[in-house]
Enzyme design. Structure first.
Site, PDB file in Angstrom:
ATOM      1  N   TRP A 156       0.795  -1.219   0.000  1.00  0.00           N
ATOM      2  CA  TRP A 156       0.000   0.000   0.000  1.00  0.00           C
ATOM      3  C   TRP A 156       0.831   1.275   0.000  1.00  0.00           C
ATOM      4  CZ3 TRP A 156       1.766   2.569   4.088  1.00  0.00           C
ATOM      5  CH2 TRP A 156       2.298   1.811   5.142  1.00  0.00           C
ATOM      6  N   ASN A 157       2.138   1.179   0.286  1.00  0.00           N
ATOM      7  CA  ASN A 157       2.879   2.447   0.489  1.00  0.00           C
ATOM      8  C   ASN A 157       3.170   3.188  -0.810  1.00  0.00           C
ATOM      9  OD1 ASN A 157       4.799   0.537  -0.229  1.00  0.00           O
ATOM     10  ND2 ASN A 157       6.359   1.310   1.171  1.00  0.00           N
ATOM     11  N   LYS A 180      -2.337  -8.467  -7.640  1.00  0.00           N
ATOM     12  CA  LYS A 180      -3.164  -8.369  -6.444  1.00  0.00           C
ATOM     13  C   LYS A 180      -2.673  -7.159  -5.645  1.00  0.00           C
ATOM     14  CE  LYS A 180      -2.900  -9.347  -2.207  1.00  0.00           C
ATOM     15  NZ  LYS A 180      -3.605  -8.169  -1.697  1.00  0.00           N
ATOM     16  N   PRO A 181      -3.416  -6.046  -5.728  1.00  0.00           N
ATOM     17  CA  PRO A 181      -2.967  -4.870  -4.983  1.00  0.00           C
ATOM     18  C   PRO A 181      -3.256  -5.035  -3.491  1.00  0.00           C
ATOM     19  CG  PRO A 181      -5.042  -4.393  -6.099  1.00  0.00           C
ATOM     20  CD  PRO A 181      -4.662  -5.808  -6.477  1.00  0.00           C
ATOM     21  N   GLY A 234       6.742  -6.303  -0.195  1.00  0.00           N
ATOM     22  CA  GLY A 234       6.033  -6.246   1.082  1.00  0.00           C
ATOM     23  C   GLY A 234       6.969  -6.643   2.205  1.00  0.00           C
ATOM     24  N   SER A 235       6.399  -7.155   3.259  1.00  0.00           N
ATOM     25  CA  SER A 235       7.205  -7.458   4.442  1.00  0.00           C
ATOM     26  C   SER A 235       8.033  -8.726   4.245  1.00  0.00           C
ATOM     27  CB  SER A 235       6.283  -7.636   5.643  1.00  0.00           C
ATOM     28  OG  SER A 235       5.391  -8.702   5.406  1.00  0.00           O
ATOM     29  N   GLU A 256      10.944  -8.030  -2.986  1.00  0.00           N
ATOM     30  CA  GLU A 256      11.458  -6.748  -2.492  1.00  0.00           C
ATOM     31  C   GLU A 256      10.847  -6.586  -1.107  1.00  0.00           C
ATOM     32  OE1 GLU A 256      11.871  -3.506  -1.311  1.00  0.00           O
ATOM     33  OE2 GLU A 256      10.755  -2.564  -2.962  1.00  0.00           O
ATOM     34  N   LEU A 257      11.659  -6.869  -0.091  1.00  0.00           N
ATOM     35  CA  LEU A 257      11.128  -7.043   1.256  1.00  0.00           C
ATOM     36  C   LEU A 257      11.530  -5.889   2.168  1.00  0.00           C
ATOM     37  CD1 LEU A 257      11.890 -10.876   1.383  1.00  0.00           C
ATOM     38  CD2 LEU A 257       9.836  -9.713   0.550  1.00  0.00           C
ATOM     39  N   CYS A 290      10.224   1.439   2.173  1.00  0.00           N
ATOM     40  CA  CYS A 290      11.173   0.378   2.560  1.00  0.00           C
ATOM     41  C   CYS A 290      12.606   0.884   2.505  1.00  0.00           C
ATOM     42  CB  CYS A 290      10.980  -0.838   1.675  1.00  0.00           C
ATOM     43  SG  CYS A 290      10.965  -0.425  -0.054  1.00  0.00           S
ATOM     44  N   GLU A 386      12.024  -2.458  11.426  1.00  0.00           N
ATOM     45  CA  GLU A 386      11.619  -1.415  10.499  1.00  0.00           C
ATOM     46  C   GLU A 386      10.565  -0.550  11.210  1.00  0.00           C
ATOM     47  OE1 GLU A 386      10.042  -3.103   6.887  1.00  0.00           O
ATOM     48  OE2 GLU A 386      10.979  -1.548   5.689  1.00  0.00           O
ATOM     49  N   GLU A 463      14.619  -4.478  -9.698  1.00  0.00           N
ATOM     50  CA  GLU A 463      13.531  -3.881 -10.474  1.00  0.00           C
ATOM     51  C   GLU A 463      14.017  -2.574 -11.092  1.00  0.00           C
ATOM     52  OE1 GLU A 463      10.277  -3.957  -7.421  1.00  0.00           O
ATOM     53  OE2 GLU A 463       9.453  -5.458  -8.784  1.00  0.00           O
TER      54      GLU A 463
HETATM   55  P1  ADP Z   1       2.629  -4.436   4.915  1.00  0.00           P
HETATM   56  O1  ADP Z   1       3.105  -4.732   6.295  1.00  0.00           O
HETATM   57  O2  ADP Z   1       3.368  -3.382   4.212  1.00  0.00           O
HETATM   58  O3  ADP Z   1       1.147  -4.346   4.762  1.00  0.00           O
HETATM   59  P2  ADP Z   1       2.509  -7.069   3.850  1.00  0.00           P
HETATM   60  O4  ADP Z   1       3.674  -7.921   3.504  1.00  0.00           O
HETATM   61  O5  ADP Z   1       1.606  -7.520   4.934  1.00  0.00           O
HETATM   62  O6  ADP Z   1       3.139  -5.666   4.105  1.00  0.00           O
HETATM   63  O7  ADP Z   1       1.604  -6.786   2.585  1.00  0.00           O
HETATM   64  C1  ADP Z   1       2.084  -6.632   1.276  1.00  0.00           C
HETATM   65  C2  ADP Z   1       1.152  -7.322   0.316  1.00  0.00           C
HETATM   66  O8  ADP Z   1       1.120  -8.706   0.643  1.00  0.00           O
HETATM   67  C3  ADP Z   1      -0.290  -6.856   0.372  1.00  0.00           C
HETATM   68  O9  ADP Z   1      -0.818  -6.895  -0.942  1.00  0.00           O
HETATM   69  C4  ADP Z   1      -0.960  -7.911   1.230  1.00  0.00           C
HETATM   70  O10 ADP Z   1      -2.319  -8.048   0.957  1.00  0.00           O
HETATM   71  C5  ADP Z   1      -0.206  -9.143   0.791  1.00  0.00           C
HETATM   72  N1  ADP Z   1      -0.227 -10.256   1.739  1.00  0.00           N
HETATM   73  C6  ADP Z   1      -0.216 -10.223   3.087  1.00  0.00           C
HETATM   74  N2  ADP Z   1      -0.226 -11.465   3.596  1.00  0.00           N
HETATM   75  C7  ADP Z   1      -0.225 -12.327   2.544  1.00  0.00           C
HETATM   76  C8  ADP Z   1      -0.234 -13.749   2.404  1.00  0.00           C
HETATM   77  N3  ADP Z   1      -0.203 -14.561   3.458  1.00  0.00           N
HETATM   78  N4  ADP Z   1      -0.246 -14.262   1.153  1.00  0.00           N
HETATM   79  C9  ADP Z   1      -0.236 -13.453   0.077  1.00  0.00           C
HETATM   80  N5  ADP Z   1      -0.228 -12.127   0.150  1.00  0.00           N
HETATM   81  C10 ADP Z   1      -0.220 -11.550   1.360  1.00  0.00           C
END
Ligand code: ADP
Length: 482
Positions: A156-157, A180-181, A234-235, A256-257, A290, A386, A463
């Protein structure tokens, strides 16, 4: 929401070129983090719709891959033009669903568009090689072919740029990609899809799947043998899960974590430049990037002056609804604010000192004061985790090698920053840092030309840049007898 082109606000998913609801009609709400207001309601897609989108992508990708790079470049280029043309609306949608100030949102839209322009150009330059065989009567040709159907899961950031820097190279290479946003920010993704449709990008090769159940959709995407690649931003925690889920089908992965960027200020730094870089690197997007500076390592001789100047500047930042002329918007949601509270309380409990901020903003909600903490130490959680909020912890160091050792004492390795006017020192330090990117006398490192990515547990792959398209290409070698 007031838009110049109201048709950019979509409340359906984008599947096979159609605006679609969930099979069972399930939906979820998108909220404005600044006000809590409901902005839109979008489909909550499940496993069946995801499976269908994969089948559509599989069929559509073949025809897309048969086009020449130049032919694929044309609609990408039109998409770029449309994004620039509609930048004000895209920025408005982004500010409403994500919270960042409008000027920053517009900046992200232009940045997001730059990946589409760049990869439209790169599409024409995907070529192979002819190599000299070790035997005189044989030849070697090397082809570069699209990976096939890809999936992208985005955060989302950066609701637009994290999509275009995956979709741009995927489409340029001849892949299909399902996006998948993040559930907090699907509207930017859907607006991009509307513009992609207008640009003539085939509906089968770029689809946007909204869901409130990321786990189920992530499970379907990773389990599918048709999906040959996953690109995730994401995370680190979720990245590990997706990596494990991708193991049975041996998928290609770009990850990209999380980051934990050190920002090193040496005694010989240009103090004003270092403060300016720190402001950009720390407080952009309210600290929710990030590559945000997470740990400031400041050499003893400049520490007090740096702390004072940074705090003075941070205290001047205007906080508020991103629609107003402010520097910082709200944090994305309550869990994000809770985490900042925990980290600040932990630091203060272990002896850190507030130089400025340190509390919720008077506006309430998820607004937090721009904060500078001094006398932070390695045993505090801010050194390891973080922060993802507008909090700058300042650690003191004496010797150059101490700064490098402290900077590297983390499982993360995304970005680092250093300020010094001594070229050898800057070079030496940059080489020793275990990260994928180093900003040297600059707090801003992201653009479409530099290869973005991390080492250690910050991820896999790069990327943007000329390297970014390789993530979506396979190498095939042909051996000829002549
Ligand atoms: P943040 O802490 O920045 O929200 P996340 O890693 O939780 O980071 O989220 C990044 C993306 O990963 C989002 O699109 C979220 O919906 C998706 N996401 C979170 N959990 C899962 C999962 N178990 N499987 C697939 N996608 C996921």
């Amino acid at each position: 929401m007031k838009l110049l082109d109201p048709t950019l606000l979509k409340q359906n998913a984008y599947l096979d070129g159609q605006w679609a609801a969930a099979d069972a009609g399930a939906t979820f709400d998108v909220l404005d983090p600044a006000t809590g207001e409901r902005l839109a309601t979008v489909p909550d897609l499940g496993a069946a719709e995801t499976e269908r989108a994969i089948r559509v992508a599989e069929a559509g990708q073949k025809a897309w891959a048969k086009l020449s790079g130049k032919e694929r470049a044309a609609p990408l280029r039109r998409w770029f033009d449309l994004m620039v043309q509609h930048a004000d609306d895209l920025a408005m949608i982004m500010t409403r669903e994500q919270g960042k100030p409008l000027a920053e949102a517009k900046g992200e839209v232009i940045y997001a568009a730059s990946f589409i322009e760049w990869f439209a150009e790169e599409a024409k330059r995907v070529s192979g090689d002819v190599l000299a065989h070790p035997q005189a009567d044989k030849r070697i040709a090397v082809l570069r072919q699209p990976v096939g159907v890809c999936a992208a899961i985005t955060p989302w950031n950066f609701p637009a740029a994290m999509i275009t820097r995956k979709v741009g190279p995927a489409l340029a290479a001849g892949c299909a990609i399902l996006v998948k946003p993040a559930e907090q920010t699907p509207l930017s993704a859907l607006a991009l899809a509307e513009l992609a449709q207008r640009a003539g990008i085939p509906g089968a090769v770029f689809q946007v799947l909204t869901t409130a159940d990321a786990r189920t959709m992530g499970g379907v995407l990773t389990a599918s043998p048709v999906v040959r690649k996953l690109s995730f931003t994401g995370s680190t925690e979720v990245g590990r899960i997706l990596m494990a889920q991708s193991a049975p089908t041996v998928k290609r992965l770009s990850l990209e974590l999380g980051g934990n960027a050190p920002f090193i200020v040496f005694d010989d730094a240009d103090l004003d430049a270092a403060v300016e870089g720190a402001m950009i690197s720390k407080y952009r997007n309210a600290g929710q990037t990030c590559v945000c500076a997470n740990r400031f390592y400041v050499q003893a001789g400049i520490y007090d002056r740096f702390a004072e100047k940074l705090a003075a500047k941070a205290a001047e930042l205007k906080v508020g609804n991103g629609l107003e002329p402010v520097a910082l918007g709200p944090l994305i949601d309550q869990p994000a604010l809770d985490k900042v509270h925990e980290l600040v309380a932990d630091a203060l409990g272990k002896g850190a000192r507030v130089v400025t901020g340190g509390q919720d903003h008077a506006l309430g909600g998820t607004f937090y004061q721009p904060t500078v903490l001094a006398d932070t130490t390695p045993d505090m959680r801010v050194a390891r985790e973080e922060i993802f909020g507008p909090v700058a912890p300042l650690f003191r160091f004496e010797r150059d090698e101490d700064a490098v050792a402290l900077a590297n004492a983390t499982e993360f390795g995304l970005a680092a920053y250093l300020y010094s006017q001594n070229l050898s020192r800057a070079w030496r330090t940059a080489e020793a840092l275990e990260v994928g990117m180093v900003g040297i006398n600059t707090g801003l490192i992201s653009n479409e030309v530099g290869p973005f990515g991390g080492v250690k547990q910050s991820g896999l792959g790069r990327e943007g840049s000329h390297l970014g398209i390789d993530e979506y290409l396979e190498v095939k070698y042909l051996a000829f007898q002549v």
